[in-house]
Write an enzyme that holds these catalytic residues in place. Structure first.
Site, PDB file in Angstrom:
ATOM      1  N   HIS A 118     -31.282 -42.310 -27.271  1.00  0.00           N
ATOM      2  CA  HIS A 118     -31.517 -43.749 -27.620  1.00  0.00           C
ATOM      3  C   HIS A 118     -30.521 -44.228 -28.713  1.00  0.00           C
ATOM      4  CE1 HIS A 118     -33.742 -41.861 -31.280  1.00  0.00           C
ATOM      5  NE2 HIS A 118     -34.694 -41.176 -30.079  1.00  0.00           N
ATOM      6  N   ASP A 119     -30.145 -44.825 -28.926  1.00  0.00           N
ATOM      7  CA  ASP A 119     -29.788 -45.537 -30.445  1.00  0.00           C
ATOM      8  C   ASP A 119     -27.965 -44.661 -30.045  1.00  0.00           C
ATOM      9  OD1 ASP A 119     -31.133 -47.247 -30.721  1.00  0.00           O
ATOM     10  OD2 ASP A 119     -32.342 -46.113 -31.153  1.00  0.00           O
ATOM     11  N   GLY A 136     -30.578 -38.437 -30.370  1.00  0.00           N
ATOM     12  CA  GLY A 136     -30.678 -40.024 -30.766  1.00  0.00           C
ATOM     13  C   GLY A 136     -29.604 -40.737 -32.383  1.00  0.00           C
TER      14      GLY A 136
END
Length: 259
Positions: A118-119, A136
């Site tokens: 994520h991200d 992440g």
């Protein structure tokens, strides 16, 4: 060009000339650009934004929920740029409220079994070899090459045109234009082969080499090395990119050269 054994939510936005092979699952909030090929057994979940002329191979899962205990179901996305290839069993998780999206740039090659958490924000023309894993909140520049089984710690930044050798554990930021290897990860030279392939001149390469000789080889501490470079070298785009990257590093940069 959509096989009857595929499941596509009626609200998904599928452009012209998209090929969708059998046993694909495409969820509701998905957009796929024209000319893209989706191989068998691919799962594309809510929040995926896939560009034109991409190729996604069997077993890949795009835009799965973040593996982050802080994720509370907020609406986030994965964005994949045009002409990017995602090979077998790659997993790319969508963002959280930190950046609201995970991004893979244009013209990238993400090889089999890679994971992008994520991200993460990945630039254009990057190559990630098999089994490479990004935790992440990682930022990757353009033209970065990660060899097989590289593992990168969360919040790390990797500068454009960097090359990281196979099996490396990346805990610190990796500045642009360099080659990184060894354990702990260290500067082992500049990525001269990659730079020549991309049209950098001999003068450019010599400038990069001189700058990193001051930073990593001459045994100055980092702040002193940066002050020397700024005082003794005329401003150029390359010089300023390197200085800005290092000065804005939150985790600190990798180790210098040691014999």
């Amino acid at each position: 060009m959509i096989q009857p054994l595929a499941y596509i939510h009626p609200d998904a936005k599928i452009a012209d000339n998209v090929v969708i092979e059998p046993f694909v699952t495409i969820h509701k909030d998905v957009e796929i650009g024209e000319g893209t090929w989706i191989g068998p057994n691919v799962t594309i979940m809510d929040g995926a934004r896939i560009g034109k002329n991409c190729r996604i191979y069997p077993g890949a899962v795009i835009s799965g929920n973040p593996q982050d205990l802080k994720y509370a179901g907020e609406k986030t996305t994965v964005e994949i740029g045009d002409n990017t290839t995602i090979r077998e069993c790659v997993t790319i998780n969508r963002g959280t409220r930190d950046r609201w999206k995970t991004v893979i740039g244009k013209n990238c090659l993400i090889m089999a079994y890679c994971h992008v958490a994520h991200d993460c924000e990945v630039g254009d023309f990057c190559i990630f070899s098999n089994n490479t894993t990004l935790a992440g909140h990682i930022t990757i520049g353009n033209y970065v090459v990660l060899a097989g089984m590289v593992a990168i710690h969360q919040f790390v930044q990797v500068g454009s045109h960097a090359f990281i050798t196979g099996g490396s554990l990346v805990r610190k930021d990796v500045p642009p234009y360099v080659k990184a290897a060894r354990e702990p990860l260290s500067y082992v030279g500049i990525n001269s082969v990659g730079l020549r392939r991309r049209g950098f001149t001999s003068e450019d390469i010599n400038e990069i080499q001189d700058i990193y000789r001051t930073i990593f080889v001459k045994k100055f501490n980092i702040s002193t090395a940066l002050d020397i470079i700024e005082a003794e070298r005329q401003p150029t785009e390359i010089r300023d990119e390197i200085l800005d990257f290092i000065r804005n590093s939150n985790r600190g940069i990798m180790k210098g050269f040691s014999a």
